[in-house]
Design an enzyme around this catalytic site. Structure first.
Site, mmCIF file in Angstrom:
data_model
loop_
_atom_site.group_PDB
_atom_site.id
_atom_site.type_symbol
_atom_site.label_atom_id
_atom_site.label_comp_id
_atom_site.label_asym_id
_atom_site.label_seq_id
_atom_site.Cartn_x
_atom_site.Cartn_y
_atom_site.Cartn_z
ATOM 1 N N TRP A 75 -3.518 -1.825 -1.717
ATOM 2 C CA TRP A 75 -3.350 -3.042 -2.512
ATOM 3 C C TRP A 75 -3.897 -4.127 -1.598
ATOM 4 O O TRP A 75 -3.261 -4.487 -0.612
ATOM 5 C CB TRP A 75 -1.868 -3.229 -2.833
ATOM 6 N N GLU A 85 12.745 -22.445 -15.623
ATOM 7 C CA GLU A 85 12.607 -21.029 -15.277
ATOM 8 C C GLU A 85 13.872 -20.245 -15.670
ATOM 9 O O GLU A 85 13.787 -19.131 -16.205
ATOM 10 C CB GLU A 85 12.320 -20.894 -13.769
ATOM 11 N N GLU A 99 13.545 -14.530 -22.442
ATOM 12 C CA GLU A 99 12.698 -13.334 -22.520
ATOM 13 C C GLU A 99 13.469 -12.052 -22.250
ATOM 14 O O GLU A 99 13.112 -10.998 -22.753
ATOM 15 C CB GLU A 99 11.477 -13.444 -21.598
ATOM 16 N N LYS A 101 2.732 -7.686 -19.777
ATOM 17 C CA LYS A 101 2.696 -8.140 -18.383
ATOM 18 C C LYS A 101 1.480 -9.025 -18.139
ATOM 19 O O LYS A 101 1.552 -10.015 -17.434
ATOM 20 C CB LYS A 101 2.678 -6.917 -17.455
ATOM 21 N N CYS A 109 0.842 -1.196 0.000
ATOM 22 C CA CYS A 109 0.000 0.000 0.000
ATOM 23 C C CYS A 109 0.878 1.247 0.000
ATOM 24 O O CYS A 109 2.028 1.212 0.423
ATOM 25 C CB CYS A 109 -0.883 0.026 1.234
ATOM 26 N N HIS A 165 18.432 -38.860 -24.690
ATOM 27 C CA HIS A 165 17.392 -39.257 -25.634
ATOM 28 C C HIS A 165 17.298 -38.292 -26.813
ATOM 29 O O HIS A 165 16.295 -38.282 -27.523
ATOM 30 C CB HIS A 165 16.049 -39.361 -24.909
ATOM 31 N N LYS A 180 13.793 -17.164 -18.352
ATOM 32 C CA LYS A 180 14.275 -15.816 -18.013
ATOM 33 C C LYS A 180 15.325 -15.361 -19.031
ATOM 34 O O LYS A 180 15.335 -14.207 -19.452
ATOM 35 C CB LYS A 180 14.894 -15.800 -16.602
ATOM 36 N N ASN A 226 0.137 0.084 6.001
ATOM 37 C CA ASN A 226 0.730 -0.749 4.961
ATOM 38 C C ASN A 226 1.316 -1.963 5.671
ATOM 39 O O ASN A 226 2.029 -1.797 6.661
ATOM 40 C CB ASN A 226 1.834 0.041 4.242
ATOM 41 N N GLY A 227 1.018 -3.175 5.203
ATOM 42 C CA GLY A 227 1.568 -4.372 5.848
ATOM 43 C C GLY A 227 0.473 -5.356 6.200
ATOM 44 O O GLY A 227 -0.646 -5.272 5.693
ATOM 45 N N ARG A 266 2.855 2.099 -8.390
ATOM 46 C CA ARG A 266 3.015 0.847 -7.653
ATOM 47 C C ARG A 266 1.792 -0.075 -7.808
ATOM 48 O O ARG A 266 1.850 -1.230 -7.413
ATOM 49 C CB ARG A 266 3.201 1.137 -6.155
HETATM 50 C C1 F6R Z 1 7.697 -14.859 -17.315
HETATM 51 C C2 F6R Z 1 6.350 -14.349 -17.090
HETATM 52 C C3 F6R Z 1 5.241 -15.029 -17.790
HETATM 53 C C4 F6R Z 1 4.033 -15.192 -16.852
HETATM 54 C C5 F6R Z 1 2.851 -15.802 -17.634
HETATM 55 C C6 F6R Z 1 1.659 -16.030 -16.724
HETATM 56 O O1 F6R Z 1 8.654 -14.091 -16.633
HETATM 57 O O2 F6R Z 1 6.147 -13.396 -16.367
HETATM 58 O O3 F6R Z 1 5.640 -16.254 -18.284
HETATM 59 O O4 F6R Z 1 4.408 -16.032 -15.790
HETATM 60 O O5 F6R Z 1 2.473 -14.938 -18.661
HETATM 61 O O6 F6R Z 1 1.190 -14.844 -16.156
HETATM 62 P P1 F6R Z 1 0.240 -14.875 -14.901
HETATM 63 O O7 F6R Z 1 1.008 -15.435 -13.758
HETATM 64 O O8 F6R Z 1 -0.155 -13.442 -14.670
HETATM 65 O O9 F6R Z 1 -0.930 -15.734 -15.255
#
Ligand code: F6R
Length: 613
Positions: free
Chosen positions: A77, A486, A493, A608, A2, A509, A490, A103-104, A27
């Site tokens: 939030w 993962e 992307e 995002k 928050c 394989h 990373k 906040n918290g 934020r």
């Molecule tokens: C990778 C990343 C994406 C999300 C995916 C799912 O760094 O951020 O692969 O994990 O698009 O998004 P959510 O979790 O919002 O459903």
């Protein structure tokens, strides 16, 4: 999480509050509110539901009285309670003469609420915050000043908080305090300010001070007095801030991704807060699915995309080991177009940071249609998926702005493991002592993450030797496999480099044909039940000329000897190791991306929140 702002000594405080809330908008938030002390009264306005922005709040406050003494404002939030006007801050006590923002997370809010209700207090929200307004009211009724009453109240509170309190009887005073969440104080020309984040204050003052844990600040026009929770005076630490506004929003980090990586210890700690009942048992009362419903479960399905899918894969190992329930994990975009076999005894868990990802929300809809119980793990309270599900478990990572998920991924792993332990408790597959041992290990994770994050320079050094590399393999076994996926995601992307994540046993394989001198192999060698087998796979690629980078537990010199480069992490329980071990993988991708000149916050072609198929 928050955003908090407070000012005293500005006769026209409302524009200051609204301006600061506007600076905190980056934020993310789901409601906003303000309380003004005017003519011996508290005047309050709150915006939520549909019209919840700071701009909406400005409309709501158009006719607010002028001539303000103290004033406080908040962007919320949501964690406890939906983002409704009733749950928006500021919260009032029963008299309506005290207003408080927070906040918290207050860990013992349920016990405090029960006690205050029994004492005749009337609560009007579902938040953990409101109990603090009433606790302070209780001490004021004993004849204490606002400062004394706040100190007394905070002695009874467990959890993380930064708060600001105003009272109509002490119109020029704001009392503020913090534990584990940030609070900054500012002074300028007969005024005093406080805020959760530096950007909110930069246009008013650069005379800034940091409040430390368990300190209480009393702000009056042009003056700030700080004491400990017991009333001993302390001198607050002065902050030198030469950042501009944009840098301040990033807390001085170069980008949001770095800021959010450094918020991972707090994201994990907050996700763990408030989960243990009085006798140490797990209580997920916000989850909506009760023990009876969970006892009947005979199969678990976890469905997600991207990094959330990798969190789900980690959870599969934990749930199968702890609960002995068959656990399937699927990619959301595939799940809904095949014929998944679900019954009313299946628990289908959708994992989504945003709670809005179309593939996952449609998969959850399909699971509901097929009769399964649907639980959603989400970072956004009242997201579409959270609203549609039978139950919800919130990660409490705070808003994530960088497109590549970091702190939300870790918080998801922790939340899913809490779910696994809860199922183990209900199904009786782990003893209370075994559950406590895992929870204790989880409580140590934030400290281990801080150590892992502090080693960024070691990762930078390795990254600087790999700038010409174009092909990466990430290999892992057991929980190291989702870590490998993962790490590869990373790198793809952020650094736009070809990276494959593999279960190392699959190497022979097919993919081993691609290994040649110049190939980079990142091996996840943190200890788990298959790590010895992983080392044989590593020896195979090494002998074919690959350059090997290993992620290994501190002190595991035998493993260290097998790598050309080793990224050390503090050891933990093998099932928890992805939480710590993913840190150098994030750092490696981050550094290679910046060395190649890429924008880590906004990688190309990515969004995002993916609300399209
Ligand atoms: C990778 C990343 C994406 C999300 C995916 C799912 O760094 O951020 O692969 O994990 O698009 O998004 P959510 O979790 O919002 O459903």
């Amino acid at each position: 999480m928050c955003g908090i702002i407070g000012v005293t000594g500005e006769a026209d405080a409302l524009p200051v509050i609204l301006g600061a809330l506007h600076q905190l908008e980056y934020r993310g938030y789901d409601s906003a509110g303000v309380a003004l002390v005017v003519d011996g009264e508290i005047w309050r306005a709150r915006a939520a539901d549909g019209t919840h922005s700071v701009a909406d709040l400005a409309v709501l406050t158009q006719d607010a009285p002028t001539g303000h003494a103290a004033a406080i404002g908040h962007t919320r939030w949501a964690t406890h309670g939906h983002p409704t006007p009733e749950n928006a801050h500021p919260h009032l006590d029963c008299t309506g003469r005290l207003a408080l923002i927070h906040n918290g997370i207050i860990e013992n809010h349920a016990a405090l609420r029960a006690d205050l209700l029994a004492d005749g207090h009337i609560m009007t929200s579902a938040t953990d915050t409101e109990v603090m307004a009433h606790l302070i009211e209780r001490h004021l009724a004993r004849g204490l000043t606002l400062t004394e009453a706040t100190r007394a109240a905070l002695h009874a509170v467990r959890g993380a908080f930064s708060i600001a309190v105003v009272h109509a009887d002490e119109p020029d005073t704001i009392v503020a305090a913090r534990r584990s969440t940030p609070l900054v104080l500012g002074l300028e020309d007969g005024a005093a300010f406080l805020a959760s984040d530096i950007p909110a204050l930069l246009s008013h003052t650069r005379h800034l001070y940091a409040l430390a844990d368990d300190e209480v600040a009393v702000l009056t026009p042009g003056n700030i007095a700080v004491t400990t929770l017991d009333g001993d005076p302390v001198t607050p630490q002065q902050l030198t801030v030469d950042w501009d506004l944009e840098a301040a929003q990033k807390d001085g980090y170069d980008d949001f991704m770095s800021k959010e990586m450094h918020e991972q210890p707090a994201a994990v700690a907050n996700t763990l807060l408030d989960r243990r009942g009085p006798s140490g048992e797990l209580v997920l009362d916000e989850m909506r699915l009760g023990p009876e419903e969970l006892r009947g479960i005979d199969k678990v399905f976890i469905v997600a995309c991207g990094s959330s899918y990798h969190s789900a894969l980690v959870a599969k190992y934990a749930i199968e080991q702890w609960v002995k329930l068959p656990t399937e994990v699927d990619i959301a975009s595939e799940f809904r177009y095949r014929d998944p076999v679900l019954t009313e005894r299946t628990l289908c868990v959708g994992v989504s940071q945003s709670g809005e990802t179309l593939d996952t929300s449609e998969a959850m809809r399909e699971a509901s249609r097929l009769g399964a119980k649907v639980l959603v793990v989400s970072n956004v309270v009242d997201s579409s998926m959270a609203r549609a599900a039978d139950g919800v478990l919130y990660t409490r990572a705070g808003p994530e702005i960088g497109v590549a998920s970091t702190k939300c991924h870790l918080a998801q792993i922790v939340a899913l493991q809490i779910l696994g332990l809860t199922l183990a408790q209900i199904h009786g597959t782990l003893t209370p002592a075994e559950i406590t041992a895992v929870l204790d290990a989880m409580d140590a994770l934030p400290g281990l993450l801080t150590v892992a994050l502090s080693r960024a320079a070691d990762v930078d050094e390795v990254a600087s030797k790999l700038t010409d590399a174009r092909d990466f393999f990430f290999l892992g076994r057991h929980v190291g496999f989702p870590m490998a996926l993962e790490g590869a995601l990373k790198l793809k992307e952020l650094a736009y480099l070809r990276a494959e994540g593999y279960a190392a046993g699959e190497l022979k394989h097919g993919p081993i044909a691609l290994i040649e001198p110049g190939t980079i192999v990142v091996g996840i060698a943190t200890r788990n039940r298959l790590s010895e087998k992983l080392l044989s796979n590593i020896a195979e690629v090494h002998s074919r000329g690959a350059t090997v980078v290993l992620v290994a537990d501190d002190g595991d010199d035998e493993v260290g000897a097998l790598g050309d480069h080793v990224l050390w992490v503090p050891p933990t329980d093998p099932l928890l190791s992805p939480v710590v071990g993913v840190i150098p993988l994030q750092q490696l991708a981050y550094r290679l991306a910046t060395l190649h000149g890429h924008d880590v916050d906004r990688p190309r072609n990515l969004a995002k929140t993916v609300t399209v198929e």
